[in-house]
Design a protein around this motif. Sequence first.
Motif, PDB file in Angstrom:
ATOM      1  N   THR A 167      -5.633  -0.666  -3.527  1.00 62.44           N
ATOM      2  CA  THR A 167      -5.564   0.790  -3.377  1.00 62.44           C
ATOM      3  C   THR A 167      -6.028   1.417  -4.687  1.00 62.44           C
ATOM      4  N   SER A 183       2.610   1.676  -3.343  1.00 66.77           N
ATOM      5  CA  SER A 183       1.719   2.122  -4.425  1.00 66.77           C
ATOM      6  C   SER A 183       1.601   3.647  -4.469  1.00 66.77           C
ATOM      7  N   LYS A 184       2.003   4.304  -3.393  1.00 66.50           N
ATOM      8  CA  LYS A 184       1.918   5.770  -3.344  1.00 66.50           C
ATOM      9  C   LYS A 184       3.293   6.424  -3.377  1.00 66.50           C
ATOM     10  N   SER A 205      -2.667  -4.488  -2.897  1.00 67.88           N
ATOM     11  CA  SER A 205      -3.162  -3.912  -1.639  1.00 67.88           C
ATOM     12  C   SER A 205      -4.552  -3.306  -1.776  1.00 67.88           C
ATOM     13  N   VAL A 226     -11.359  -3.371  -5.662  1.00 62.36           N
ATOM     14  CA  VAL A 226     -11.331  -2.667  -4.374  1.00 62.36           C
ATOM     15  C   VAL A 226     -12.600  -2.951  -3.577  1.00 62.36           C
ATOM     16  N   ALA A 256      -0.584  -1.513  -6.047  1.00 56.14           N
ATOM     17  CA  ALA A 256      -1.973  -1.136  -5.736  1.00 56.14           C
ATOM     18  C   ALA A 256      -2.913  -2.318  -5.924  1.00 56.14           C
ATOM     19  N   SER A 315     -14.545   2.527   0.485  1.00 52.48           N
ATOM     20  CA  SER A 315     -14.743   1.376  -0.403  1.00 52.48           C
ATOM     21  C   SER A 315     -16.025   0.626  -0.077  1.00 52.48           C
ATOM     22  N   ARG A 353       0.832  -1.207   0.000  1.00 53.54           N
ATOM     23  CA  ARG A 353       0.000   0.000   0.000  1.00 53.54           C
ATOM     24  C   ARG A 353       0.867   1.256   0.000  1.00 53.54           C
ATOM     25  N   ASP A 381      -9.988   4.829   3.757  1.00 51.57           N
ATOM     26  CA  ASP A 381     -10.137   4.223   2.433  1.00 51.57           C
ATOM     27  C   ASP A 381     -11.085   3.023   2.476  1.00 51.57           C
ATOM     28  N   ARG A 382     -10.977   2.229   3.546  1.00 56.50           N
ATOM     29  CA  ARG A 382     -11.873   1.072   3.629  1.00 56.50           C
ATOM     30  C   ARG A 382     -13.317   1.518   3.787  1.00 56.50           C
ATOM     31  N   GLU A 423      -5.462   6.578   7.492  1.00 59.42           N
ATOM     32  CA  GLU A 423      -5.721   6.621   6.045  1.00 59.42           C
ATOM     33  C   GLU A 423      -6.329   5.313   5.558  1.00 59.42           C
ATOM     34  N   GLU A 424      -5.826   4.182   6.056  1.00 61.00           N
ATOM     35  CA  GLU A 424      -6.372   2.884   5.675  1.00 61.00           C
ATOM     36  C   GLU A 424      -7.836   2.757   6.089  1.00 61.00           C
TER      37      GLU A 424
END
Length: 515
Positions: free
Chosen positions: A325, A306-307, A323, A346, A320, A379, A303, A375-376, A371-372
Amino acid sequence: SSSSSIPSSSSLPSLTSTPSVRRVINSPFSKSLARSPLAPNPAFEKTASLSPVNVAFCSSYAEGRRSSLHPLEMLRGYQTLCSDLHNKEEKKLGTLIPSSGEYTKSRTRLASLRSEAKTWRLIYGLANFRLHNDNNDMLLLNQPRTVGKDVSEGGLVRHIVKLHPEIRELLIVKKWLEKSAQDVARHIVTGTVEGEAETLSSVSSQKGKSSATYSLSKQLWALVRAGLSQRAQLLAQNSGQSWRAATLLGHLPRSDSQLDPYDEDDEFEQDDSEDGDNSNDGGEGEEDSLGNQNYHLFRKSARHASKNPSLDKFERALYAAQSATLLPLLDVANSWEDHVWSNVLVMADAKIGDLSDGFPRLFPAPPADEEELHDRKSSLVMSLDGIFNSLASSTQKLIRLEAESPFVQIQTMFILNKIPELFTLMSKWSTSIADSDPNKATFLRIAVHLGLFVNESGLVEDNYQEEEQKDFFSNLFTIFQNYIDYLIALQKPKAHSYSNLFSPRKSQQPEDSPT
Protein backbone atom coordinates in the motif's frame (compact mmCIF):
# COMPACT_ATOMS: atom_id res chain seq x y z
CA SER A 1 46.03 -2.93 -5.54
CA SER A 2 45.53 -4.81 -8.78
CA SER A 3 46.16 -8.28 -7.43
CA SER A 4 44.01 -7.88 -4.34
CA SER A 5 41.08 -6.14 -5.97
CA ILE A 6 40.22 -8.73 -8.62
CA PRO A 7 38.44 -11.81 -7.26
CA SER A 8 39.20 -15.21 -8.73
CA SER A 9 36.98 -16.42 -11.52
CA SER A 10 36.02 -19.43 -9.43
CA SER A 11 34.01 -17.14 -7.14
CA LEU A 12 31.61 -16.30 -9.96
CA PRO A 13 29.02 -18.41 -11.77
CA SER A 14 29.85 -19.65 -15.25
CA LEU A 15 29.33 -16.85 -17.74
CA THR A 16 30.23 -18.43 -21.05
CA SER A 17 27.20 -20.71 -21.14
CA THR A 18 24.90 -17.81 -22.08
CA PRO A 19 24.70 -17.02 -25.84
CA SER A 20 24.81 -13.24 -25.35
CA VAL A 21 27.95 -13.56 -23.21
CA ARG A 22 29.62 -15.90 -25.72
CA ARG A 23 29.01 -13.24 -28.40
CA VAL A 24 30.78 -10.67 -26.22
CA ILE A 25 33.77 -12.91 -25.49
CA ASN A 26 34.16 -13.97 -29.12
CA SER A 27 33.58 -10.54 -30.65
CA PRO A 28 36.38 -9.09 -32.84
CA PHE A 29 36.62 -6.08 -30.54
CA SER A 30 37.23 -8.24 -27.45
CA LYS A 31 39.89 -10.25 -29.27
CA SER A 32 41.67 -7.13 -30.51
CA LEU A 33 41.46 -5.67 -27.02
CA ALA A 34 43.11 -8.74 -25.53
CA ARG A 35 46.00 -8.34 -28.01
CA SER A 36 46.44 -4.60 -27.46
CA PRO A 37 49.64 -3.41 -25.74
CA LEU A 38 49.49 -2.58 -22.07
CA ALA A 39 51.49 -0.17 -19.96
CA PRO A 40 53.77 -2.08 -17.56
CA ASN A 41 52.93 -2.03 -13.88
CA PRO A 42 56.00 0.09 -12.93
CA ALA A 43 54.44 2.98 -14.85
CA PHE A 44 51.53 2.94 -12.46
CA GLU A 45 53.79 2.73 -9.44
CA LYS A 46 55.61 5.86 -10.60
CA THR A 47 52.33 7.76 -10.90
CA ALA A 48 51.35 6.95 -7.32
CA SER A 49 51.82 10.58 -6.29
CA LEU A 50 49.14 11.54 -8.80
CA SER A 51 46.23 9.97 -6.90
CA PRO A 52 46.15 6.65 -5.04
CA VAL A 53 42.52 6.10 -6.04
CA ASN A 54 43.16 6.77 -9.74
CA VAL A 55 46.23 4.54 -9.71
CA ALA A 56 44.37 1.73 -7.95
CA PHE A 57 41.49 1.72 -10.40
CA CYS A 58 43.74 1.97 -13.44
CA SER A 59 45.92 -0.86 -12.12
CA SER A 60 42.78 -2.90 -11.57
CA TYR A 61 41.68 -2.34 -15.15
CA ALA A 62 45.17 -3.06 -16.54
CA GLU A 63 45.42 -6.29 -14.59
CA GLY A 64 41.96 -7.28 -15.78
CA ARG A 65 42.94 -6.83 -19.41
CA ARG A 66 46.24 -8.59 -18.91
CA SER A 67 44.48 -11.56 -17.29
CA SER A 68 41.70 -11.63 -19.94
CA LEU A 69 39.07 -11.39 -17.21
CA HIS A 70 35.43 -11.18 -18.22
CA PRO A 71 34.11 -7.58 -17.89
CA LEU A 72 31.79 -8.62 -15.05
CA GLU A 73 34.77 -9.83 -13.03
CA MET A 74 36.56 -6.53 -13.67
CA LEU A 75 33.43 -4.68 -12.57
CA ARG A 76 33.31 -6.67 -9.37
CA GLY A 77 36.97 -5.79 -8.92
CA TYR A 78 36.10 -2.08 -9.07
CA GLN A 79 33.34 -2.65 -6.54
CA THR A 80 35.62 -4.54 -4.15
CA LEU A 81 38.38 -1.98 -4.53
CA CYS A 82 36.00 0.89 -3.83
CA SER A 83 34.71 -0.86 -0.70
CA ASP A 84 38.29 -1.41 0.50
CA LEU A 85 39.13 2.27 -0.03
CA HIS A 86 35.96 3.21 1.87
CA ASN A 87 36.94 1.00 4.82
CA LYS A 88 40.45 2.48 4.92
CA GLU A 89 39.06 6.02 4.86
CA GLU A 90 36.62 5.11 7.64
CA LYS A 91 39.48 3.89 9.83
CA LYS A 92 41.45 7.05 9.05
CA LEU A 93 38.48 9.20 10.04
CA GLY A 94 38.45 7.61 13.48
CA THR A 95 42.01 8.84 14.12
CA LEU A 96 41.33 12.50 13.26
CA ILE A 97 40.24 15.36 15.50
CA PRO A 98 36.59 16.26 14.68
CA SER A 99 37.26 19.98 14.67
CA SER A 100 40.16 19.76 12.19
CA GLY A 101 40.00 20.60 8.52
CA GLU A 102 41.40 17.19 7.60
CA TYR A 103 38.47 15.57 9.42
CA THR A 104 36.00 17.48 7.23
CA LYS A 105 37.88 16.49 4.07
CA SER A 106 37.98 12.85 5.18
CA ARG A 107 34.23 12.84 5.82
CA THR A 108 33.64 14.26 2.34
CA ARG A 109 35.85 11.58 0.76
CA LEU A 110 34.09 8.90 2.82
CA ALA A 111 30.64 10.03 1.65
CA SER A 112 31.83 10.06 -1.96
CA LEU A 113 33.33 6.57 -1.71
CA ARG A 114 30.16 5.27 -0.05
CA SER A 115 28.03 6.64 -2.89
CA GLU A 116 30.44 5.24 -5.47
CA ALA A 117 30.50 1.76 -3.90
CA LYS A 118 26.70 1.82 -3.86
CA THR A 119 26.64 2.80 -7.55
CA TRP A 120 29.05 0.02 -8.58
CA ARG A 121 26.91 -2.49 -6.65
CA LEU A 122 23.79 -1.46 -8.56
CA ILE A 123 25.57 -1.57 -11.92
CA TYR A 124 26.99 -5.01 -11.15
CA GLY A 125 23.61 -6.39 -10.08
CA LEU A 126 21.74 -5.14 -13.14
CA ALA A 127 24.54 -5.93 -15.62
CA ASN A 128 24.94 -9.41 -14.17
CA PHE A 129 21.25 -10.07 -14.78
CA ARG A 130 21.10 -8.41 -18.21
CA LEU A 131 24.09 -10.35 -19.51
CA HIS A 132 22.74 -13.65 -18.19
CA ASN A 133 19.11 -13.12 -19.11
CA ASP A 134 18.08 -15.25 -22.08
CA ASN A 135 14.72 -14.89 -23.78
CA ASN A 136 14.69 -18.65 -24.26
CA ASP A 137 13.58 -18.83 -20.61
CA MET A 138 10.09 -18.17 -21.98
CA LEU A 139 10.12 -21.74 -23.31
CA LEU A 140 9.95 -22.88 -19.69
CA LEU A 141 6.37 -21.63 -19.43
CA ASN A 142 4.17 -24.67 -18.91
CA GLN A 143 0.41 -24.94 -18.93
CA PRO A 144 -1.02 -23.49 -15.68
CA ARG A 145 -1.54 -26.09 -12.98
CA THR A 146 -4.03 -25.77 -10.15
CA VAL A 147 -2.44 -23.68 -7.39
CA GLY A 148 -2.77 -25.43 -4.05
CA LYS A 149 -2.71 -28.94 -5.55
CA ASP A 150 0.16 -29.29 -8.01
CA VAL A 151 2.06 -26.12 -7.11
CA SER A 152 2.21 -23.80 -4.09
CA GLU A 153 1.39 -20.10 -4.14
CA GLY A 154 5.07 -19.38 -3.49
CA GLY A 155 6.05 -21.65 -6.35
CA LEU A 156 3.69 -19.74 -8.62
CA VAL A 157 5.31 -16.43 -7.62
CA ARG A 158 8.79 -17.81 -8.35
CA HIS A 159 7.52 -19.11 -11.68
CA ILE A 160 6.14 -15.68 -12.65
CA VAL A 161 9.26 -13.81 -11.48
CA LYS A 162 11.57 -16.13 -13.44
CA LEU A 163 9.63 -15.67 -16.66
CA HIS A 164 9.30 -11.88 -16.62
CA PRO A 165 12.60 -9.95 -16.80
CA GLU A 166 10.94 -6.61 -16.04
CA ILE A 167 9.75 -7.97 -12.67
CA ARG A 168 13.15 -9.46 -11.89
CA GLU A 169 14.81 -6.11 -12.59
CA LEU A 170 12.37 -4.39 -10.21
CA LEU A 171 13.25 -6.92 -7.50
CA ILE A 172 16.98 -6.44 -8.16
CA VAL A 173 16.58 -2.68 -7.67
CA LYS A 174 14.52 -3.31 -4.51
CA LYS A 175 17.22 -5.58 -3.07
CA TRP A 176 19.93 -3.04 -3.94
CA LEU A 177 18.01 -0.33 -2.08
CA GLU A 178 17.60 -2.65 0.91
CA LYS A 179 21.32 -3.43 1.05
CA SER A 180 22.04 0.31 0.86
CA ALA A 181 19.81 0.91 3.90
CA GLN A 182 21.48 -1.65 6.14
CA ASP A 183 24.01 0.78 7.65
CA VAL A 184 21.18 3.11 8.69
CA ALA A 185 19.23 0.17 10.15
CA ARG A 186 22.24 -0.95 12.18
CA HIS A 187 22.63 2.58 13.55
CA ILE A 188 18.98 2.79 14.60
CA VAL A 189 18.78 -0.60 16.30
CA THR A 190 22.32 -0.92 17.70
CA GLY A 191 22.29 -3.25 20.69
CA THR A 192 18.58 -3.99 20.65
CA VAL A 193 18.50 -7.11 18.48
CA GLU A 194 20.89 -9.07 20.69
CA GLY A 195 18.52 -9.00 23.66
CA GLU A 196 18.85 -5.50 25.13
CA ALA A 197 15.41 -4.38 23.95
CA GLU A 198 13.13 -3.11 26.69
CA THR A 199 9.97 -5.20 26.95
CA LEU A 200 6.73 -3.25 26.96
CA SER A 201 5.53 -5.15 30.01
CA SER A 202 8.38 -3.58 32.01
CA VAL A 203 7.19 -0.05 31.22
CA SER A 204 4.81 1.17 33.91
CA SER A 205 3.10 4.35 32.74
CA GLN A 206 0.75 4.58 29.74
CA LYS A 207 2.81 7.46 28.34
CA GLY A 208 5.95 5.37 28.64
CA LYS A 209 4.30 2.45 26.87
CA SER A 210 3.21 4.71 24.01
CA SER A 211 6.75 6.04 23.64
CA ALA A 212 8.22 2.54 23.78
CA THR A 213 5.75 1.28 21.16
CA TYR A 214 6.68 4.14 18.82
CA SER A 215 10.39 3.48 19.33
CA LEU A 216 9.93 -0.24 18.65
CA SER A 217 7.86 0.44 15.52
CA LYS A 218 10.58 2.77 14.22
CA GLN A 219 13.30 0.17 14.79
CA LEU A 220 11.25 -2.62 13.23
CA TRP A 221 10.53 -0.42 10.23
CA ALA A 222 14.25 0.33 9.76
CA LEU A 223 14.98 -3.41 9.65
CA VAL A 224 12.12 -4.24 7.27
CA ARG A 225 13.11 -1.36 4.99
CA ALA A 226 16.65 -2.81 4.91
CA GLY A 227 15.37 -6.28 3.97
CA LEU A 228 16.22 -7.71 7.40
CA SER A 229 12.81 -9.12 8.33
CA GLN A 230 14.22 -12.02 10.33
CA ARG A 231 16.16 -9.61 12.51
CA ALA A 232 12.99 -7.59 12.92
CA GLN A 233 11.25 -10.76 14.14
CA LEU A 234 14.01 -11.33 16.71
CA LEU A 235 13.77 -7.73 17.91
CA ALA A 236 9.98 -7.98 18.32
CA GLN A 237 10.36 -11.24 20.22
CA ASN A 238 13.02 -9.78 22.53
CA SER A 239 10.68 -6.84 23.17
CA GLY A 240 7.95 -9.12 24.45
CA GLN A 241 5.81 -8.93 21.31
CA SER A 242 5.85 -12.44 19.92
CA TRP A 243 2.54 -11.82 18.16
CA ARG A 244 4.17 -9.04 16.15
CA ALA A 245 7.15 -11.25 15.33
CA ALA A 246 4.75 -13.85 13.98
CA THR A 247 3.02 -11.34 11.70
CA LEU A 248 6.11 -9.81 10.09
CA LEU A 249 6.25 -12.55 7.43
CA GLY A 250 2.53 -13.29 7.31
CA HIS A 251 2.22 -11.66 3.89
CA LEU A 252 4.41 -14.27 2.16
CA PRO A 253 2.53 -16.94 0.20
CA ARG A 254 2.91 -20.55 1.27
CA SER A 255 5.93 -22.06 -0.42
CA ASP A 256 7.19 -25.60 -0.85
CA SER A 257 10.76 -24.55 -0.04
CA GLN A 258 12.60 -22.26 2.33
CA LEU A 259 13.27 -19.77 -0.46
CA ASP A 260 11.52 -16.43 -0.25
CA PRO A 261 9.44 -16.54 -3.46
CA TYR A 262 10.10 -12.84 -4.07
CA ASP A 263 13.85 -13.25 -3.57
CA GLU A 264 14.95 -16.38 -5.40
CA ASP A 265 18.15 -15.09 -7.02
CA ASP A 266 20.85 -12.84 -5.66
CA GLU A 267 22.38 -10.84 -8.50
CA PHE A 268 24.74 -9.11 -6.06
CA GLU A 269 27.84 -10.35 -4.29
CA GLN A 270 27.30 -13.15 -1.81
CA ASP A 271 29.75 -12.07 0.86
CA ASP A 272 27.93 -9.10 2.39
CA SER A 273 24.92 -10.89 3.87
CA GLU A 274 23.97 -9.87 7.36
CA ASP A 275 25.29 -12.73 9.49
CA GLY A 276 23.15 -15.19 7.61
CA ASP A 277 19.98 -13.11 7.93
CA ASN A 278 17.36 -13.90 5.32
CA SER A 279 19.64 -16.58 3.93
CA ASN A 280 18.38 -19.23 1.58
CA ASP A 281 20.20 -22.15 3.16
CA GLY A 282 17.12 -24.31 3.50
CA GLY A 283 16.67 -27.31 1.33
CA GLU A 284 14.04 -27.78 -1.30
CA GLY A 285 11.00 -29.90 -0.72
CA GLU A 286 10.16 -29.07 2.90
CA GLU A 287 6.40 -28.74 2.73
CA ASP A 288 5.00 -25.54 4.26
CA SER A 289 8.50 -24.49 5.36
CA LEU A 290 7.85 -20.83 4.58
CA GLY A 291 4.84 -18.61 4.13
CA ASN A 292 1.17 -18.45 5.03
CA GLN A 293 -1.54 -20.45 3.32
CA ASN A 294 -4.02 -17.70 4.22
CA TYR A 295 -1.75 -14.88 3.14
CA HIS A 296 -4.53 -13.30 1.02
CA LEU A 297 -6.59 -12.73 4.18
CA PHE A 298 -3.56 -11.45 6.06
CA ARG A 299 -2.71 -8.95 3.31
CA LYS A 300 -6.28 -7.67 3.26
CA SER A 301 -6.15 -7.13 7.04
CA ALA A 302 -2.70 -5.51 6.76
CA ARG A 303 -4.02 -3.15 4.10
CA HIS A 304 -6.78 -1.91 6.41
CA ALA A 305 -4.33 -1.62 9.34
CA SER A 306 -1.97 0.49 7.20
CA LYS A 307 -4.72 3.12 6.99
CA ASN A 308 -5.69 3.05 10.68
CA PRO A 309 -5.08 6.58 12.06
CA SER A 310 -4.85 5.28 15.64
CA LEU A 311 -1.54 3.54 14.82
CA ASP A 312 1.74 5.45 14.61
CA LYS A 313 3.15 6.10 11.15
CA PHE A 314 5.90 3.47 11.40
CA GLU A 315 3.46 0.74 12.42
CA ARG A 316 1.21 1.73 9.52
CA ALA A 317 4.26 1.54 7.24
CA LEU A 318 5.01 -2.00 8.49
CA TYR A 319 1.53 -3.12 7.45
CA ALA A 320 1.81 -1.14 4.19
CA ALA A 321 5.02 -3.00 3.28
CA GLN A 322 3.18 -6.31 3.81
CA SER A 323 0.19 -5.28 1.72
CA ALA A 324 2.00 -3.11 -0.91
CA THR A 325 0.00 0.00 0.00
CA LEU A 326 1.84 3.06 -1.29
CA LEU A 327 0.70 6.15 0.65
CA PRO A 328 1.61 4.92 4.18
CA LEU A 329 5.05 3.96 2.83
CA LEU A 330 5.58 7.46 1.43
CA ASP A 331 4.61 8.95 4.82
CA VAL A 332 7.86 7.61 6.29
CA ALA A 333 10.03 8.08 3.18
CA ASN A 334 12.79 10.56 4.03
CA SER A 335 15.10 10.12 1.06
CA TRP A 336 15.23 9.52 -2.68
CA GLU A 337 16.05 5.87 -2.00
CA ASP A 338 13.08 5.46 0.36
CA HIS A 339 10.72 6.83 -2.29
CA VAL A 340 12.11 4.60 -5.03
CA TRP A 341 11.98 1.52 -2.78
CA SER A 342 8.34 2.19 -1.87
CA ASN A 343 7.28 2.62 -5.50
CA VAL A 344 9.28 -0.38 -6.75
CA LEU A 345 7.78 -2.63 -4.05
CA VAL A 346 4.24 -1.62 -5.06
CA MET A 347 4.96 -1.92 -8.81
CA ALA A 348 6.46 -5.40 -8.53
CA ASP A 349 3.65 -6.62 -6.28
CA ALA A 350 0.96 -5.32 -8.65
CA LYS A 351 2.58 -6.99 -11.69
CA ILE A 352 2.95 -10.32 -9.88
CA GLY A 353 -0.62 -10.16 -8.59
CA ASP A 354 -2.01 -9.31 -12.01
CA LEU A 355 -0.16 -12.20 -13.69
CA SER A 356 -1.05 -14.73 -11.00
CA ASP A 357 -4.79 -13.98 -11.17
CA GLY A 358 -5.16 -16.11 -14.29
CA PHE A 359 -4.05 -19.32 -12.56
CA PRO A 360 -6.78 -21.62 -11.18
CA ARG A 361 -6.73 -22.11 -7.41
CA LEU A 362 -8.12 -24.57 -4.92
CA PHE A 363 -8.29 -21.72 -2.40
CA PRO A 364 -9.32 -18.56 -4.29
CA ALA A 365 -8.38 -15.14 -2.93
CA PRO A 366 -11.18 -13.15 -1.28
CA PRO A 367 -12.77 -10.66 -3.69
CA ALA A 368 -11.09 -7.26 -3.84
CA ASP A 369 -13.08 -4.22 -2.81
CA GLU A 370 -13.43 -1.15 -5.03
CA GLU A 371 -10.53 0.69 -3.38
CA GLU A 372 -8.19 -2.29 -3.84
CA LEU A 373 -9.09 -2.58 -7.52
CA HIS A 374 -8.47 1.15 -8.04
CA ASP A 375 -5.08 0.99 -6.30
CA ARG A 376 -3.98 -2.03 -8.31
CA LYS A 377 -5.00 -0.39 -11.57
CA SER A 378 -3.01 2.72 -10.57
CA SER A 379 0.02 0.58 -9.65
CA LEU A 380 -0.04 -1.26 -12.97
CA VAL A 381 0.26 1.96 -14.97
CA MET A 382 3.16 3.25 -12.85
CA SER A 383 6.51 3.52 -14.63
CA LEU A 384 10.04 3.97 -13.34
CA ASP A 385 10.51 6.87 -15.75
CA GLY A 386 7.50 8.65 -14.28
CA ILE A 387 8.66 7.97 -10.71
CA PHE A 388 12.14 9.38 -11.33
CA ASN A 389 10.71 12.45 -13.08
CA SER A 390 8.37 13.15 -10.17
CA LEU A 391 11.24 12.84 -7.67
CA ALA A 392 13.37 15.22 -9.76
CA SER A 393 10.62 17.84 -9.44
CA SER A 394 9.65 16.98 -5.85
CA THR A 395 8.38 19.74 -3.56
CA GLN A 396 10.73 18.34 -0.90
CA LYS A 397 14.03 20.15 -1.38
CA LEU A 398 16.14 17.30 0.03
CA ILE A 399 14.61 14.76 -2.37
CA ARG A 400 15.03 17.13 -5.31
CA LEU A 401 18.69 17.79 -4.48
CA GLU A 402 19.37 14.06 -4.14
CA ALA A 403 17.79 13.43 -7.54
CA GLU A 404 20.09 16.05 -9.08
CA SER A 405 23.31 14.58 -7.67
CA PRO A 406 25.61 12.94 -10.25
CA PHE A 407 25.68 9.57 -8.46
CA VAL A 408 21.88 9.37 -8.35
CA GLN A 409 21.63 10.40 -12.01
CA ILE A 410 24.03 7.59 -12.97
CA GLN A 411 21.97 5.14 -10.90
CA THR A 412 18.72 6.40 -12.44
CA MET A 413 19.91 6.10 -16.04
CA PHE A 414 21.34 2.63 -15.47
CA ILE A 415 18.12 1.41 -13.87
CA LEU A 416 16.18 2.77 -16.85
CA ASN A 417 18.73 1.10 -19.18
CA LYS A 418 19.33 4.42 -20.95
CA ILE A 419 23.04 3.86 -21.44
CA PRO A 420 23.64 6.06 -24.52
CA GLU A 421 21.76 8.93 -22.83
CA LEU A 422 23.85 8.39 -19.68
CA PHE A 423 27.09 8.79 -21.62
CA THR A 424 25.76 11.89 -23.36
CA LEU A 425 25.21 13.34 -19.89
CA MET A 426 28.61 12.23 -18.58
CA SER A 427 30.32 13.62 -21.68
CA LYS A 428 28.81 17.03 -20.87
CA TRP A 429 29.98 16.71 -17.27
CA SER A 430 33.52 15.81 -18.34
CA THR A 431 33.68 18.93 -20.50
CA SER A 432 31.97 21.45 -18.23
CA ILE A 433 33.20 20.57 -14.73
CA ALA A 434 35.82 23.04 -13.52
CA ASP A 435 39.38 21.92 -12.74
CA SER A 436 38.99 23.47 -9.28
CA ASP A 437 36.03 21.22 -8.47
CA PRO A 438 37.28 18.63 -5.93
CA ASN A 439 34.91 16.02 -7.42
CA LYS A 440 36.30 16.31 -10.96
CA ALA A 441 38.84 13.49 -10.69
CA THR A 442 36.28 11.20 -9.07
CA PHE A 443 33.56 11.63 -11.68
CA LEU A 444 35.96 11.50 -14.63
CA ARG A 445 37.38 8.26 -13.29
CA ILE A 446 33.91 6.75 -12.74
CA ALA A 447 32.81 7.80 -16.23
CA VAL A 448 35.94 6.27 -17.80
CA HIS A 449 35.73 2.95 -15.98
CA LEU A 450 31.99 2.64 -16.51
CA GLY A 451 32.59 3.33 -20.20
CA LEU A 452 35.29 0.67 -20.33
CA PHE A 453 32.96 -1.88 -18.77
CA VAL A 454 29.95 -1.05 -20.96
CA ASN A 455 32.14 -1.08 -24.07
CA GLU A 456 33.77 -4.44 -23.34
CA SER A 457 30.61 -6.16 -22.09
CA GLY A 458 28.69 -5.57 -25.30
CA LEU A 459 25.70 -4.01 -23.52
CA VAL A 460 25.48 -1.24 -26.12
CA GLU A 461 26.33 -3.24 -29.23
CA ASP A 462 23.77 -5.95 -28.38
CA ASN A 463 20.87 -3.70 -27.39
CA TYR A 464 20.93 -0.39 -29.31
CA GLN A 465 20.55 0.85 -32.86
CA GLU A 466 23.54 1.87 -34.97
CA GLU A 467 22.95 5.61 -34.48
CA GLU A 468 22.80 5.19 -30.69
CA GLN A 469 26.00 3.15 -30.81
CA LYS A 470 27.75 5.94 -32.74
CA ASP A 471 26.62 8.50 -30.14
CA PHE A 472 27.86 6.25 -27.36
CA PHE A 473 31.35 5.81 -28.87
CA SER A 474 31.60 9.52 -29.66
CA ASN A 475 30.75 10.46 -26.07
CA LEU A 476 33.05 7.75 -24.74
CA PHE A 477 35.94 9.17 -26.75
CA THR A 478 35.22 12.67 -25.38
CA ILE A 479 35.25 11.35 -21.81
CA PHE A 480 38.52 9.47 -22.35
CA GLN A 481 40.15 12.50 -23.93
CA ASN A 482 39.03 14.84 -21.12
CA TYR A 483 40.30 12.44 -18.47
CA ILE A 484 43.70 12.04 -20.13
CA ASP A 485 43.99 15.82 -20.66
CA TYR A 486 43.10 16.37 -17.01
CA LEU A 487 45.79 13.94 -15.81
CA ILE A 488 48.43 15.42 -18.10
CA ALA A 489 47.49 18.92 -16.93
CA LEU A 490 48.53 17.89 -13.41
CA GLN A 491 52.08 17.92 -14.81
CA LYS A 492 53.16 14.64 -13.29
CA PRO A 493 56.00 13.00 -15.27
CA LYS A 494 54.18 9.71 -16.02
CA ALA A 495 50.58 10.90 -16.17
CA HIS A 496 50.29 10.36 -19.91
CA SER A 497 51.01 6.62 -19.48
CA TYR A 498 47.28 6.31 -18.80
CA SER A 499 46.54 7.14 -22.41
CA ASN A 500 47.94 3.78 -23.48
CA LEU A 501 45.09 2.16 -21.55
CA PHE A 502 42.22 4.52 -22.27
CA SER A 503 42.52 5.50 -25.93
CA PRO A 504 39.75 3.74 -27.91
CA ARG A 505 40.65 1.70 -30.94
CA LYS A 506 41.09 3.91 -33.99
CA SER A 507 38.11 2.33 -35.77
CA GLN A 508 35.84 3.50 -32.95
CA GLN A 509 37.03 7.09 -32.80
CA PRO A 510 34.74 9.75 -34.31
CA GLU A 511 35.74 10.49 -37.90
CA ASP A 512 36.46 14.17 -37.21
CA SER A 513 38.45 13.54 -34.02
CA PRO A 514 42.22 14.06 -33.79
CA THR A 515 44.34 10.90 -33.91
